[in-house]
Design a protein around this motif. Structure first.
Motif, PDB file in Angstrom:
ATOM      1  N   ILE A   1       0.845  -1.202   0.000  1.00  0.00           N
ATOM      2  CA  ILE A   1       0.000   0.000   0.000  1.00  0.00           C
ATOM      3  C   ILE A   1       0.879   1.249   0.000  1.00  0.00           C
ATOM      4  O   ILE A   1       0.627   2.210  -0.733  1.00  0.00           O
ATOM      5  N   ASN A   2       1.932   1.219   0.828  1.00  0.00           N
ATOM      6  CA  ASN A   2       2.849   2.361   0.870  1.00  0.00           C
ATOM      7  C   ASN A   2       3.537   2.564  -0.480  1.00  0.00           C
ATOM      8  O   ASN A   2       3.729   3.701  -0.931  1.00  0.00           O
ATOM      9  N   ASN A   3       3.897   1.444  -1.146  1.00  0.00           N
ATOM     10  CA  ASN A   3       4.539   1.542  -2.464  1.00  0.00           C
ATOM     11  C   ASN A   3       3.628   2.210  -3.484  1.00  0.00           C
ATOM     12  O   ASN A   3       4.071   2.987  -4.335  1.00  0.00           O
TER      13      ASN A   3
ATOM     14  N   GLY B   1       5.102   7.010 -11.254  1.00  0.00           N
ATOM     15  CA  GLY B   1       4.815   6.329 -12.500  1.00  0.00           C
ATOM     16  C   GLY B   1       3.733   5.278 -12.443  1.00  0.00           C
ATOM     17  O   GLY B   1       3.537   4.542 -13.415  1.00  0.00           O
ATOM     18  N   ILE B   2       3.032   5.148 -11.314  1.00  0.00           N
ATOM     19  CA  ILE B   2       1.970   4.139 -11.221  1.00  0.00           C
ATOM     20  C   ILE B   2       0.672   4.688 -11.811  1.00  0.00           C
ATOM     21  O   ILE B   2       0.086   4.099 -12.722  1.00  0.00           O
ATOM     22  N   PHE B   3       0.204   5.802 -11.264  1.00  0.00           N
ATOM     23  CA  PHE B   3      -0.997   6.446 -11.782  1.00  0.00           C
ATOM     24  C   PHE B   3      -0.662   7.787 -12.467  1.00  0.00           C
ATOM     25  O   PHE B   3      -1.370   8.226 -13.358  1.00  0.00           O
ATOM     26  N   PHE B   4       0.408   8.412 -11.995  1.00  0.00           N
ATOM     27  CA  PHE B   4       0.851   9.689 -12.559  1.00  0.00           C
ATOM     28  C   PHE B   4       2.360   9.595 -12.810  1.00  0.00           C
ATOM     29  O   PHE B   4       3.003   8.620 -12.415  1.00  0.00           O
ATOM     30  N   ASP B   5       2.893  10.614 -13.477  1.00  0.00           N
ATOM     31  CA  ASP B   5       4.349  10.654 -13.667  1.00  0.00           C
ATOM     32  C   ASP B   5       5.060  10.745 -12.328  1.00  0.00           C
ATOM     33  O   ASP B   5       6.147  10.202 -12.139  1.00  0.00           O
ATOM     34  N   GLU B   6       4.429  11.467 -11.381  1.00  0.00           N
ATOM     35  CA  GLU B   6       4.972  11.581 -10.037  1.00  0.00           C
ATOM     36  C   GLU B   6       4.230  10.626  -9.111  1.00  0.00           C
ATOM     37  O   GLU B   6       3.219  10.017  -9.489  1.00  0.00           O
ATOM     38  N   ALA B   7       4.728  10.498  -7.876  1.00  0.00           N
ATOM     39  CA  ALA B   7       4.052   9.666  -6.884  1.00  0.00           C
ATOM     40  C   ALA B   7       2.743  10.317  -6.448  1.00  0.00           C
ATOM     41  O   ALA B   7       2.565  11.534  -6.556  1.00  0.00           O
ATOM     42  N   ILE B   8       1.819   9.494  -5.952  1.00  0.00           N
ATOM     43  CA  ILE B   8       0.529  10.017  -5.472  1.00  0.00           C
ATOM     44  C   ILE B   8       0.739  11.064  -4.387  1.00  0.00           C
ATOM     45  O   ILE B   8       0.053  12.095  -4.348  1.00  0.00           O
ATOM     46  N   VAL B   9       1.718  10.828  -3.492  1.00  0.00           N
ATOM     47  CA  VAL B   9       1.939  11.772  -2.392  1.00  0.00           C
ATOM     48  C   VAL B   9       2.505  13.099  -2.888  1.00  0.00           C
ATOM     49  O   VAL B   9       2.412  14.115  -2.184  1.00  0.00           O
ATOM     50  N   ASP B  10       3.089  13.097  -4.099  1.00  0.00           N
ATOM     51  CA  ASP B  10       3.566  14.351  -4.678  1.00  0.00           C
ATOM     52  C   ASP B  10       2.422  15.128  -5.324  1.00  0.00           C
ATOM     53  O   ASP B  10       2.372  16.355  -5.270  1.00  0.00           O
ATOM     54  N   VAL B  11       1.506  14.382  -5.937  1.00  0.00           N
ATOM     55  CA  VAL B  11       0.356  15.025  -6.575  1.00  0.00           C
ATOM     56  C   VAL B  11      -0.660  15.472  -5.528  1.00  0.00           C
ATOM     57  O   VAL B  11      -1.275  16.542  -5.648  1.00  0.00           O
ATOM     58  N   TYR B  12      -0.829  14.641  -4.495  1.00  0.00           N
ATOM     59  CA  TYR B  12      -1.768  14.962  -3.409  1.00  0.00           C
ATOM     60  C   TYR B  12      -0.992  14.950  -2.089  1.00  0.00           C
ATOM     61  O   TYR B  12      -0.956  13.925  -1.386  1.00  0.00           O
TER      62      TYR B  12
END
Length: 468
Positions: free
Chosen positions: A130-132, A138-149
């Motif tokens: 889950i943490n990964n 690059g999973i859902f966005f170019d950046e990590a989810i924590v960077d986008v949100y």
């Protein structure tokens, strides 16, 4: 499901009669026998009993798969019928151990130590997954989810802390289980394990990066103040010493003084021995094992993947697969990831797929039902029903699964797929794989599904598998 006396009597006769049963118990789904002579078992007659869904032998125990709920009724009827007293699982293990050779006993000891801590390790693996997902770019966005949100950053941080706890304090978990297995007090085992990762010690993960290693001076003897985070061998050997020392002291010291003397002396002596000798020696051995395993896969990943991916299922039959759990944990502690466990997950999938293919090959309704349910179980990481209930019964299905697992293992080994922890096997396993390796792992999953399915269907059509 109703239980009739005739079916239970057939089970007893098929395992060699009540005279061949040393002891018996049951778990959630299986009858567990300690038999005097497994050669007297009539497996064909046993598996023709309506109540029986499969059978196999492991660690000196002969196990008969019955099913949840029904197994309790069958066991009670069997006890009443044969006059065999109800036995605990530990009694069965002790009785079965009498039939094991030294190597099998060593493997069983490792299994007894690591299996009780698996729930904590697997839970940690799922939480790391889950943490990964939250922190991997690059999973859902170019950046990590924590960077986008960014509002999810602290949530990910707490999840990571919870997930890492089991691995940060792994020696504590192993110490608890190992000392208990060797006959000592589990509480002292926890203290021993935590002592080896005390904050005052140099963290093992920073050992190679530090310029100066702190030391103790014991009457001219310099002892490195190094912790053993992520290490398996130091706490295993120290736990054995602690348990035997504690047992010896309890036999020598009068009851009135045991509380004051046994634990302090046992921990003090074991602690000194651990930091002076056990720790440094086993730390070097552990690193040598890690380097050897990593070296093999660095030099010939294709060959290593083929061999391990193909041999894992046969190792399960012998019980030797438990020894690789320690290697996985050592790899995770030393390198931050394991390339062995992802192959285990693919082996689960391959066995499940072969069992699923047998659903389309077989005509017998009971075996078709067993094939379908055991395939689902294997896809969720529990392969025994598929392996022992279906695939080994029709050898070509087992071989097909091995071939698929070997090819899938070779592919992900060449792609350097790794997992930061041990997780749930089967289809959910991708959650415990580094996100950057998901693409390669999914291709490995496809190989483990397509190859066994096609091979089992093709081979099944050329053989008489119209089981009646």
């Amino acid at each position: 499901m109703s239980v009739n006396k005739e079916s239970v009597e057939k089970i007893v006769q098929a395992v060699g009669g009540k005279e061949n049963i040393s002891a018996a118990t049951h778990c959630v789904t299986r009858l567990r026998f300690a038999l005097k002579d497994e050669g007297k078992v009539d497996k064909e007659a046993l598996e023709n009993v309506d109540l029986v869904k499969g059978s196999f032998s492991t660690n000196g125990q002969f196990q008969v798969v019955i099913g949840q709920g029904t197994v309790d009724k069958v066991y009670k009827e069997m006890v009443a019928m044969t006059g065999i007293g109800e036995s605990s699982k530990q009694q069965i293990k002790d009785e079965a151990a009498k039939n094991l050779n030294p190597l099998q006993r060593a493997i069983k000891t490792l299994a007894d130590i690591f299996i009780p801590i698996l729930p904590a390790i697997v839970t940690a693996g799922l939480l790391m997954g889950i943490n990964n997902i939250l922190t991997g770019p690059g999973i859902f966005f170019d950046e990590a989810i924590v960077d986008v949100y960014p509002q999810w950053a602290d949530v990910a941080s707490i999840i990571n802390l919870i997930a890492n706890t089991a691995f940060t304090f792994l020696p504590g978990l192993i110490g608890w289980s190992a000392v208990n297995r060797f006959g000592g007090s589990p509480l002292l085992g926890i203290v021993l394990g935590l002592m080896l990762v005390h904050p005052d010690l140099l963290n093992a993960w920073g050992y190679g990066a530090t310029d100066e290693i702190p030391t103790w001076n014991l009457f001219g003897l310099e002892i490195q103040k190094v912790g053993y985070q992520g290490q398996v061998l130091p706490v295993l050997l120290a736990s054995y010493v602690l348990a035997k020392l504690e047992t010896g002291l309890r036999n020598k010291i009068p009851d009135a003084f045991q509380l004051l003397l046994v634990a302090p002396i046992a921990l003090l002596v074991t602690g000194f021995i651990s930091f002076i000798a056990i720790g440094p020696i086993t730390f070097a051995i552990g690193n040598a094992i890690t380097n050897a395993v990593v070296g093999i896969f660095d030099v010939a990943p294709l060959l290593g993947g083929l061999i391990y991916g193909g041999l894992y299922a046969p190792l399960v039959i012998t019980g030797m697969h438990h020894t690789f759990l320690a290697v996985d944990l050592q790899l995770i502690g030393s390198t931050g990831g394991t390339f062995l466990w992802p192959m285990v997950a693919l082996s689960n999938i391959a066995q499940g797929t072969a069992a699923l293919a047998m659903f389309f090959v077989l005509k017998d309704e009971k075996l078709k039902s067993l094939s379908a349910t055991s395939a689902v179980s294997a896809y969720l990481g529990i392969t025994e029903p598929a392996m022992f209930g279906v695939n080994l019964r029709f050898r070509f299905a087992f071989i097909s699964a091995i071939i698929g697992s070997a090819l899938a293992g070779a592919f992900i080994a060449m792609a350097s797929v790794q997992a930061p922890s041990i997780g749930v096997g089967g289809l959910p396993a991708f959650l415990s794989i580094f996100p950057k390796n998901w693409g390669s792992f999914f291709i490995g999953m496809a190989i483990a599904i397509i190859v066994p399915f096609i091979l089992t269907l093709l081979l099944g059509k050329t053989r008489k598998t119209q089981a009646s």
